[in-house]
Design a protein around this motif. Structure first.
Motif, PDB file in Angstrom:
ATOM      1  N   ASP A 198       0.833  -1.211   0.000  1.00 11.43           N
ATOM      2  CA  ASP A 198       0.000   0.000   0.000  1.00 11.43           C
ATOM      3  C   ASP A 198       0.864   1.257   0.000  1.00 11.43           C
ATOM      4  OD1 ASP A 198      -2.207  -1.675   0.067  1.00 11.43           O
ATOM      5  OD2 ASP A 198      -2.606  -1.354   2.204  1.00 11.43           O
ATOM      6  N   PHE A 199       1.939   1.233   0.773  1.00  8.63           N
ATOM      7  CA  PHE A 199       2.872   2.359   0.842  1.00  8.63           C
ATOM      8  C   PHE A 199       3.520   2.575  -0.528  1.00  8.63           C
ATOM      9  CE2 PHE A 199       7.183   4.007   1.748  1.00  8.63           C
ATOM     10  CZ  PHE A 199       6.873   5.140   2.501  1.00  8.63           C
ATOM     11  N   GLY A 200       3.907   1.490  -1.178  1.00 11.45           N
ATOM     12  CA  GLY A 200       4.518   1.580  -2.500  1.00 11.45           C
ATOM     13  C   GLY A 200       3.591   2.180  -3.542  1.00 11.45           C
ATOM     14  N   GLU A 201       2.296   1.962  -3.386  1.00 19.99           N
ATOM     15  CA  GLU A 201       1.325   2.560  -4.304  1.00 19.99           C
ATOM     16  C   GLU A 201       1.072   4.023  -3.957  1.00 19.99           C
ATOM     17  OE1 GLU A 201      -2.267   0.275  -4.472  1.00 19.99           O
ATOM     18  OE2 GLU A 201      -1.190  -1.572  -4.948  1.00 19.99           O
ATOM     19  N   ALA A 202       1.024   4.342  -2.674  1.00 21.29           N
ATOM     20  CA  ALA A 202       0.719   5.710  -2.238  1.00 21.29           C
ATOM     21  C   ALA A 202       1.882   6.662  -2.467  1.00 21.29           C
ATOM     22  CB  ALA A 202       0.322   5.718  -0.760  1.00 21.29           C
ATOM     23  N   VAL A 203       3.086   6.200  -2.227  1.00 22.16           N
ATOM     24  CA  VAL A 203       4.281   7.045  -2.380  1.00 22.16           C
ATOM     25  C   VAL A 203       4.848   6.810  -3.772  1.00 22.16           C
ATOM     26  CG1 VAL A 203       6.604   7.516  -1.505  1.00 22.16           C
ATOM     27  CG2 VAL A 203       4.742   7.018   0.101  1.00 22.16           C
ATOM     28  N   ASN A 204       4.627   7.794  -4.646  1.00 22.63           N
ATOM     29  CA  ASN A 204       5.073   7.630  -6.028  1.00 22.63           C
ATOM     30  C   ASN A 204       6.276   8.517  -6.365  1.00 22.63           C
ATOM     31  OD1 ASN A 204       3.890  10.148  -6.275  1.00 22.63           O
ATOM     32  ND2 ASN A 204       2.485   9.583  -7.906  1.00 22.63           N
ATOM     33  N   MET A 205       6.867   9.125  -5.347  1.00 19.04           N
ATOM     34  CA  MET A 205       8.085   9.915  -5.536  1.00 19.04           C
ATOM     35  C   MET A 205       9.270   9.099  -5.013  1.00 19.04           C
ATOM     36  SD  MET A 205       6.602  13.601  -4.243  1.00 19.04           S
ATOM     37  CE  MET A 205       8.021  14.607  -4.705  1.00 19.04           C
ATOM     38  N   THR A 206      10.411   9.238  -5.677  1.00 16.07           N
ATOM     39  CA  THR A 206      11.617   8.572  -5.192  1.00 16.07           C
ATOM     40  C   THR A 206      12.161   9.345  -3.995  1.00 16.07           C
ATOM     41  OG1 THR A 206      13.129   9.868  -6.564  1.00 16.07           O
ATOM     42  CG2 THR A 206      12.196   7.845  -7.554  1.00 16.07           C
ATOM     43  N   ALA A 207      13.075   8.724  -3.283  1.00 16.57           N
ATOM     44  CA  ALA A 207      13.707   9.407  -2.148  1.00 16.57           C
ATOM     45  C   ALA A 207      14.381  10.697  -2.616  1.00 16.57           C
ATOM     46  CB  ALA A 207      14.712   8.482  -1.464  1.00 16.57           C
ATOM     47  N   ALA A 208      15.060  10.650  -3.744  1.00 15.45           N
ATOM     48  CA  ALA A 208      15.758  11.837  -4.260  1.00 15.45           C
ATOM     49  C   ALA A 208      14.771  12.933  -4.664  1.00 15.45           C
ATOM     50  CB  ALA A 208      16.647  11.455  -5.438  1.00 15.45           C
ATOM     51  N   GLU A 209      13.686  12.548  -5.353  1.00 10.22           N
ATOM     52  CA  GLU A 209      12.672  13.542  -5.743  1.00 10.22           C
ATOM     53  C   GLU A 209      12.053  14.200  -4.517  1.00 10.22           C
ATOM     54  OE1 GLU A 209      10.737  11.717  -9.834  1.00 10.22           O
ATOM     55  OE2 GLU A 209      10.106  10.878  -7.919  1.00 10.22           O
ATOM     56  N   LEU A 210      11.709  13.392  -3.531  1.00 13.64           N
ATOM     57  CA  LEU A 210      11.078  13.914  -2.326  1.00 13.64           C
ATOM     58  C   LEU A 210      12.040  14.801  -1.546  1.00 13.64           C
ATOM     59  CD1 LEU A 210       8.709  14.135  -0.424  1.00 13.64           C
ATOM     60  CD2 LEU A 210       9.293  11.880   0.497  1.00 13.64           C
ATOM     61  N   GLU A 211      13.273  14.388  -1.445  1.00 14.65           N
ATOM     62  CA  GLU A 211      14.262  15.193  -0.731  1.00 14.65           C
ATOM     63  C   GLU A 211      14.459  16.553  -1.402  1.00 14.65           C
ATOM     64  OE1 GLU A 211      18.002  13.816   1.746  1.00 14.65           O
ATOM     65  OE2 GLU A 211      18.318  13.559  -0.409  1.00 14.65           O
ATOM     66  N   ARG A 212      14.536  16.571  -2.737  1.00 17.07           N
ATOM     67  CA  ARG A 212      14.647  17.843  -3.483  1.00 17.07           C
ATOM     68  C   ARG A 212      13.432  18.715  -3.209  1.00 17.07           C
ATOM     69  NH1 ARG A 212      16.773  14.916  -7.467  1.00 17.07           N
ATOM     70  NH2 ARG A 212      14.811  14.618  -8.554  1.00 17.07           N
ATOM     71  N   TRP A 213      12.230  18.105  -3.279  1.00 24.33           N
ATOM     72  CA  TRP A 213      10.991  18.837  -3.050  1.00 24.33           C
ATOM     73  C   TRP A 213      10.976  19.454  -1.643  1.00 24.33           C
ATOM     74  CZ3 TRP A 213       7.047  21.476  -4.533  1.00 24.33           C
ATOM     75  CH2 TRP A 213       5.984  21.679  -3.662  1.00 24.33           C
ATOM     76  N   LEU A 214      11.356  18.683  -0.659  1.00 21.00           N
ATOM     77  CA  LEU A 214      11.319  19.149   0.729  1.00 21.00           C
ATOM     78  C   LEU A 214      12.287  20.305   0.985  1.00 21.00           C
ATOM     79  CD1 LEU A 214      11.089  15.699   2.544  1.00 21.00           C
ATOM     80  CD2 LEU A 214       9.260  17.405   2.303  1.00 21.00           C
ATOM     81  N   GLY A 215      13.284  20.454   0.126  1.00 16.74           N
ATOM     82  CA  GLY A 215      14.245  21.551   0.266  1.00 16.74           C
ATOM     83  C   GLY A 215      13.758  22.874  -0.286  1.00 16.74           C
ATOM     84  N   GLY A 216      12.587  22.872  -0.922  1.00 18.80           N
ATOM     85  CA  GLY A 216      12.088  24.095  -1.552  1.00 18.80           C
ATOM     86  C   GLY A 216      11.101  24.865  -0.690  1.00 18.80           C
ATOM     87  N   GLU A 217      10.901  26.107  -1.051  1.00 16.07           N
ATOM     88  CA  GLU A 217       9.999  26.995  -0.312  1.00 16.07           C
ATOM     89  C   GLU A 217       8.546  26.557  -0.395  1.00 16.07           C
ATOM     90  OE1 GLU A 217      10.488  31.109  -1.332  1.00 16.07           O
ATOM     91  OE2 GLU A 217      12.668  31.012  -1.101  1.00 16.07           O
ATOM     92  N   GLU A 218       8.121  26.049  -1.563  1.00 12.58           N
ATOM     93  CA  GLU A 218       6.723  25.637  -1.718  1.00 12.58           C
ATOM     94  C   GLU A 218       6.376  24.526  -0.750  1.00 12.58           C
ATOM     95  OE1 GLU A 218       7.040  24.846  -5.939  1.00 12.58           O
ATOM     96  OE2 GLU A 218       5.625  26.474  -6.337  1.00 12.58           O
ATOM     97  N   SER A 219       7.325  23.646  -0.493  1.00 13.36           N
ATOM     98  CA  SER A 219       7.112  22.542   0.435  1.00 13.36           C
ATOM     99  C   SER A 219       6.906  23.049   1.859  1.00 13.36           C
ATOM    100  CB  SER A 219       8.310  21.589   0.398  1.00 13.36           C
ATOM    101  OG  SER A 219       8.239  20.660   1.448  1.00 13.36           O
ATOM    102  N   GLU A 220       7.672  24.037   2.233  1.00 13.89           N
ATOM    103  CA  GLU A 220       7.606  24.565   3.594  1.00 13.89           C
ATOM    104  C   GLU A 220       6.406  25.488   3.813  1.00 13.89           C
ATOM    105  OE1 GLU A 220      11.386  26.177   4.688  1.00 13.89           O
ATOM    106  OE2 GLU A 220      12.430  24.314   4.234  1.00 13.89           O
TER     107      GLU A 220
END
Length: 109
Positions: A11-33
């Motif tokens: 279920d987690f694999g279906e729900a989380v469709n971003m890679t660790a690298a994609e998610l980490e990049r996203w979390l570093g941005g202003e829109e995420s915060e």
């Protein structure tokens, strides 16, 4: 691995469709915060969850512990509930999408 853990992982694999690298990049941005519940005054719940998801994604299955599986279950529940609230129209730059992305799911993928 128990059947319950196997189901949570699937279920987690279906729900989380971003890679660790994609998610980490996203979390570093202003829109995420800029989105999410910050009732504690600091980091939003979703942003904190996103950092935890990155850690989980980088672990091997045998390294996951009970807390990891509990968080994976929480992530699945959040993503499913949030997807059910999809607004109409283009969601590209919406807080709705950005919140989901903090939880590892990009609805435009």
């Amino acid at each position: 691995m128990s059947d319950d853990r196997r189901q949570i992982a699937a279920d987690f694999g279906e729900a989380v469709n971003m890679t660790a690298a994609e998610l980490e990049r996203w979390l570093g941005g202003e829109e995420s915060e800029a989105v999410g519940d910050k009732s504690g005054g600091g980091e939003s719940t979703g942003h904190e969850s996103g950092r935890r998801i990155v850690t989980i994604l980088r672990k091997k299955a045998g390294e996951l512990d009970d807390d990891d599986y509990a968080h994976m279950r929480t992530v699945v529940g959040y993503v499913h509930r949030h997807l059910a609230q999809r607004p109409s129209g283009d969601v590209t730059g919406t807080r709705w999408r950005h919140s989901l992305m903090n939880w590892g799911h990009d609805p435009l993928k």
